[in-house]
Design a protein around this motif. Sequence first.
Motif, PDB file in Angstrom:
ATOM      1  N   GLY A 125       0.819  -1.198   0.000  1.00  0.00           N
ATOM      2  CA  GLY A 125       0.000   0.000   0.000  1.00  0.00           C
ATOM      3  C   GLY A 125       0.854   1.249   0.000  1.00  0.00           C
ATOM      4  N   GLU A 126       0.466   2.233   0.807  1.00  0.00           N
ATOM      5  CA  GLU A 126       1.219   3.487   0.891  1.00  0.00           C
ATOM      6  C   GLU A 126       2.628   3.251   1.423  1.00  0.00           C
ATOM      7  OE1 GLU A 126       0.703   7.945   2.887  1.00  0.00           O
ATOM      8  OE2 GLU A 126      -0.792   6.378   3.253  1.00  0.00           O
ATOM      9  N   GLY A 127       2.802   2.165   2.181  1.00  0.00           N
ATOM     10  CA  GLY A 127       4.123   1.834   2.717  1.00  0.00           C
ATOM     11  C   GLY A 127       5.138   1.514   1.652  1.00  0.00           C
ATOM     12  N   ALA A 128       4.704   1.275   0.415  1.00  0.00           N
ATOM     13  CA  ALA A 128       5.641   1.018  -0.682  1.00  0.00           C
ATOM     14  C   ALA A 128       6.541   2.210  -0.958  1.00  0.00           C
ATOM     15  CB  ALA A 128       4.872   0.647  -1.950  1.00  0.00           C
ATOM     16  N   SER A 129       6.136   3.398  -0.495  1.00  0.00           N
ATOM     17  CA  SER A 129       6.949   4.592  -0.715  1.00  0.00           C
ATOM     18  C   SER A 129       8.322   4.470  -0.061  1.00  0.00           C
ATOM     19  CB  SER A 129       6.233   5.838  -0.180  1.00  0.00           C
ATOM     20  OG  SER A 129       6.070   5.749   1.225  1.00  0.00           O
ATOM     21  N   VAL A 130       8.429   3.620   0.960  1.00  0.00           N
ATOM     22  CA  VAL A 130       9.719   3.430   1.631  1.00  0.00           C
ATOM     23  C   VAL A 130      10.765   2.919   0.654  1.00  0.00           C
ATOM     24  CG1 VAL A 130      10.923   2.121   3.429  1.00  0.00           C
ATOM     25  CG2 VAL A 130       8.645   3.037   3.873  1.00  0.00           C
ATOM     26  N   VAL A 131      10.372   2.043  -0.278  1.00  0.00           N
ATOM     27  CA  VAL A 131      11.330   1.469  -1.220  1.00  0.00           C
ATOM     28  C   VAL A 131      11.233   2.088  -2.615  1.00  0.00           C
ATOM     29  CG1 VAL A 131      11.576  -0.717  -0.027  1.00  0.00           C
ATOM     30  CG2 VAL A 131       9.733  -0.448  -1.674  1.00  0.00           C
ATOM     31  N   LEU A 132      10.103   2.669  -2.954  1.00  0.00           N
ATOM     32  CA  LEU A 132       9.939   3.247  -4.289  1.00  0.00           C
ATOM     33  C   LEU A 132      10.480   4.670  -4.378  1.00  0.00           C
ATOM     34  CD1 LEU A 132       6.339   1.994  -5.197  1.00  0.00           C
ATOM     35  CD2 LEU A 132       8.524   1.151  -6.099  1.00  0.00           C
ATOM     36  N   ASP A 133      10.516   5.361  -3.247  1.00  0.00           N
ATOM     37  CA  ASP A 133      11.013   6.731  -3.209  1.00  0.00           C
ATOM     38  C   ASP A 133      12.348   6.745  -2.476  1.00  0.00           C
ATOM     39  OD1 ASP A 133       8.622   7.495  -4.397  1.00  0.00           O
ATOM     40  OD2 ASP A 133       7.648   7.825  -2.453  1.00  0.00           O
ATOM     41  N   GLY A 134      13.290   7.476  -2.987  1.00  0.00           N
ATOM     42  CA  GLY A 134      14.603   7.546  -2.349  1.00  0.00           C
ATOM     43  C   GLY A 134      15.112   8.964  -2.283  1.00  0.00           C
ATOM     44  N   GLN A 135      16.277   9.121  -1.670  1.00  0.00           N
ATOM     45  CA  GLN A 135      16.911  10.422  -1.575  1.00  0.00           C
ATOM     46  C   GLN A 135      18.428  10.227  -1.509  1.00  0.00           C
ATOM     47  OE1 GLN A 135      15.550   8.422   1.223  1.00  0.00           O
ATOM     48  NE2 GLN A 135      14.203  10.148   1.553  1.00  0.00           N
ATOM     49  N   ARG A 136      19.141  11.173  -2.089  1.00  0.00           N
ATOM     50  CA  ARG A 136      20.612  11.124  -2.092  1.00  0.00           C
ATOM     51  C   ARG A 136      21.119  11.968  -0.931  1.00  0.00           C
ATOM     52  NH1 ARG A 136      24.529  13.246  -7.022  1.00  0.00           N
ATOM     53  NH2 ARG A 136      26.475  12.216  -6.312  1.00  0.00           N
ATOM     54  N   VAL A 137      21.552  11.286   0.121  1.00  0.00           N
ATOM     55  CA  VAL A 137      21.940  11.953   1.365  1.00  0.00           C
ATOM     56  C   VAL A 137      23.435  11.750   1.605  1.00  0.00           C
ATOM     57  CG1 VAL A 137      21.551  12.079   3.854  1.00  0.00           C
ATOM     58  CG2 VAL A 137      19.640  11.569   2.320  1.00  0.00           C
ATOM     59  N   LEU A 138      24.120  12.830   1.931  1.00  0.00           N
ATOM     60  CA  LEU A 138      25.558  12.771   2.184  1.00  0.00           C
ATOM     61  C   LEU A 138      25.863  13.073   3.659  1.00  0.00           C
ATOM     62  CD1 LEU A 138      26.956  14.609  -0.970  1.00  0.00           C
ATOM     63  CD2 LEU A 138      26.633  12.153  -0.607  1.00  0.00           C
ATOM     64  N   PRO A 139      26.846  12.378   4.240  1.00  0.00           N
ATOM     65  CA  PRO A 139      27.194  12.575   5.657  1.00  0.00           C
ATOM     66  C   PRO A 139      28.212  13.695   5.841  1.00  0.00           C
ATOM     67  CG  PRO A 139      28.458  10.753   4.796  1.00  0.00           C
ATOM     68  CD  PRO A 139      27.610  11.267   3.643  1.00  0.00           C
ATOM     69  N   ALA A 140      27.856  14.891   5.448  1.00  0.00           N
ATOM     70  CA  ALA A 140      28.810  16.003   5.448  1.00  0.00           C
ATOM     71  C   ALA A 140      29.382  16.253   6.841  1.00  0.00           C
ATOM     72  CB  ALA A 140      28.131  17.264   4.913  1.00  0.00           C
ATOM     73  N   ARG A 141      28.527  16.222   7.848  1.00  0.00           N
ATOM     74  CA  ARG A 141      28.982  16.531   9.211  1.00  0.00           C
ATOM     75  C   ARG A 141      29.912  15.442   9.741  1.00  0.00           C
ATOM     76  NH1 ARG A 141      31.123  19.666  12.567  1.00  0.00           N
ATOM     77  NH2 ARG A 141      30.432  19.560  14.739  1.00  0.00           N
ATOM     78  N   ALA A 142      29.585  14.179   9.508  1.00  0.00           N
ATOM     79  CA  ALA A 142      30.442  13.086   9.978  1.00  0.00           C
ATOM     80  C   ALA A 142      31.829  13.176   9.360  1.00  0.00           C
ATOM     81  CB  ALA A 142      29.797  11.737   9.663  1.00  0.00           C
ATOM     82  N   LEU A 143      31.892  13.486   8.079  1.00  0.00           N
ATOM     83  CA  LEU A 143      33.181  13.626   7.409  1.00  0.00           C
ATOM     84  C   LEU A 143      33.953  14.823   7.952  1.00  0.00           C
ATOM     85  CD1 LEU A 143      32.080  12.844   3.739  1.00  0.00           C
ATOM     86  CD2 LEU A 143      33.379  11.344   5.277  1.00  0.00           C
ATOM     87  N   GLU A 144      33.232  15.893   8.224  1.00  0.00           N
ATOM     88  CA  GLU A 144      33.859  17.085   8.800  1.00  0.00           C
ATOM     89  C   GLU A 144      34.451  16.783  10.174  1.00  0.00           C
ATOM     90  OE1 GLU A 144      31.816  20.918  10.699  1.00  0.00           O
ATOM     91  OE2 GLU A 144      31.586  20.877   8.515  1.00  0.00           O
ATOM     92  N   LEU A 145      33.791  15.906  10.922  1.00  0.00           N
ATOM     93  CA  LEU A 145      34.267  15.532  12.254  1.00  0.00           C
ATOM     94  C   LEU A 145      35.425  14.536  12.196  1.00  0.00           C
ATOM     95  CD1 LEU A 145      30.781  15.154  13.970  1.00  0.00           C
ATOM     96  CD2 LEU A 145      32.562  16.778  14.667  1.00  0.00           C
ATOM     97  N   GLY A 146      35.714  14.030  11.004  1.00  0.00           N
ATOM     98  CA  GLY A 146      36.818  13.093  10.850  1.00  0.00           C
ATOM     99  C   GLY A 146      36.426  11.645  11.038  1.00  0.00           C
ATOM    100  N   PHE A 147      35.128  11.354  10.997  1.00  0.00           N
ATOM    101  CA  PHE A 147      34.700   9.964  11.150  1.00  0.00           C
ATOM    102  C   PHE A 147      35.186   9.142   9.959  1.00  0.00           C
ATOM    103  CE2 PHE A 147      31.695   6.464  10.555  1.00  0.00           C
ATOM    104  CZ  PHE A 147      31.747   5.876  11.815  1.00  0.00           C
ATOM    105  N   THR A 148      35.728   7.965  10.234  1.00  0.00           N
ATOM    106  CA  THR A 148      36.231   7.081   9.194  1.00  0.00           C
ATOM    107  C   THR A 148      35.257   5.935   8.965  1.00  0.00           C
ATOM    108  OG1 THR A 148      38.523   7.580   9.783  1.00  0.00           O
ATOM    109  CG2 THR A 148      38.136   5.594   8.475  1.00  0.00           C
ATOM    110  N   PHE A 149      34.752   5.831   7.755  1.00  0.00           N
ATOM    111  CA  PHE A 149      33.829   4.753   7.413  1.00  0.00           C
ATOM    112  C   PHE A 149      34.621   3.489   7.093  1.00  0.00           C
ATOM    113  CE2 PHE A 149      31.292   8.494   6.796  1.00  0.00           C
ATOM    114  CZ  PHE A 149      30.008   8.118   7.170  1.00  0.00           C
ATOM    115  N   LYS A 150      34.290   2.418   7.773  1.00  0.00           N
ATOM    116  CA  LYS A 150      34.935   1.138   7.486  1.00  0.00           C
ATOM    117  C   LYS A 150      34.506   0.623   6.119  1.00  0.00           C
ATOM    118  CE  LYS A 150      35.540  -3.489   9.520  1.00  0.00           C
ATOM    119  NZ  LYS A 150      35.125  -4.388  10.645  1.00  0.00           N
TER     120      LYS A 150
END
Length: 357
Positions: A317-342
């Motif tokens: 139903g309407e819950g399909a929007s969770v997988v049908l709709d997306g967004q391009r999100v970047l972790p700008a703050r984490a990178l600024e803080l120096g977080f290292t992604f494994k």
Amino acid sequence: MELCRTAAAFSWGHSISPSLCFSQRFSMCESKGFRVYCAVNANASGQSQKENQMIVSVTGATGFIGRRLVQRLLADNHSVHVLTRSRSKARLTFPAKDFQGIIIAEEPEWKDSIQGSNAVVNLAGMPISTRWSPEIKKEIKQSRVRITSKVVDIINNSQDEVRPKVLVSASAIGYYGASETLVFREQSPSGNDYLAEVCREWEDKAFKVHKDVRLALIRIGVVLGKDGGALAKMIPLFNLFAGGPLGSGKQWFSWIHLDDIVELIYEALSEPSYKGVINGTSPNPVRLAEMCNHLGNAMGRPSWLPVPELALKAVLGEGASVVLDGQRVLPARALELGFTFKYPYVKDALKAILLGN
């Protein structure tokens, strides 16, 4: 000559003899032909370690992220209070024989647990990957708003000497709404759909926490791990040679490996610079079709069978929007803080998950 100093003060034994009886353990540093023996004050070292240990209260501890976070905290000898509505459910997840370092507290006991903690992690909320009826939509929102409000009220009504110093509270990238063209960072405005509304109200409650409490609000993306989240539902389909993109496959998939989101939360607990909104996503989001292609390759299965949008809407139903709709999100703050992604790349993340690393 290098000097090795491992204690603020040196203390010697009462008997000085040819056998050199000392009351301290010694370590040795050597540089350029000089050798220096240094007393290691075991008591001071132990005291320092004890001062760095945290007592952390966690809501949502029995969930996908919460289970791994509890394990991570215990591995570093921190104490954990599991805040739950069901002691029996929590005990199934954390059996006493395997998890001796935790205290399980039902809602009437939350106040004492929170006031006995240095920090609180708030992860509670009903899963959203289900068919949305009006009742379910109400519970998705209220489960997050109610528990966050309760935690914040307990913190705010506590005396200074027993008030936790840190609140790490979850939100979600649904805050930004959906788009195939925009790029979202922490300062981007909120969207105008249902999930964005849920996230706004959820976050509003967290932002009401006492001004002396450091708040880190983490907007979490799609978490990838073998024992839960999105992959737990996708892997069986690929095993049946029925895997493929959902809908068009062009929607953005802003993901993060389970180990990385747990480490980000852990850093937010211990590092004073982690405050305000932080996106909990990998620095390299992908289109969903690309993600499915990598998953199929890692499993040795084709990813050519797309799931039509109409079929998803018929099931979710309407819950399909969770997988049908997306967004391009970047972790700008984490990178600024120096977080290292494994795991900064989805291909490597999927391989590690499927190989059990």
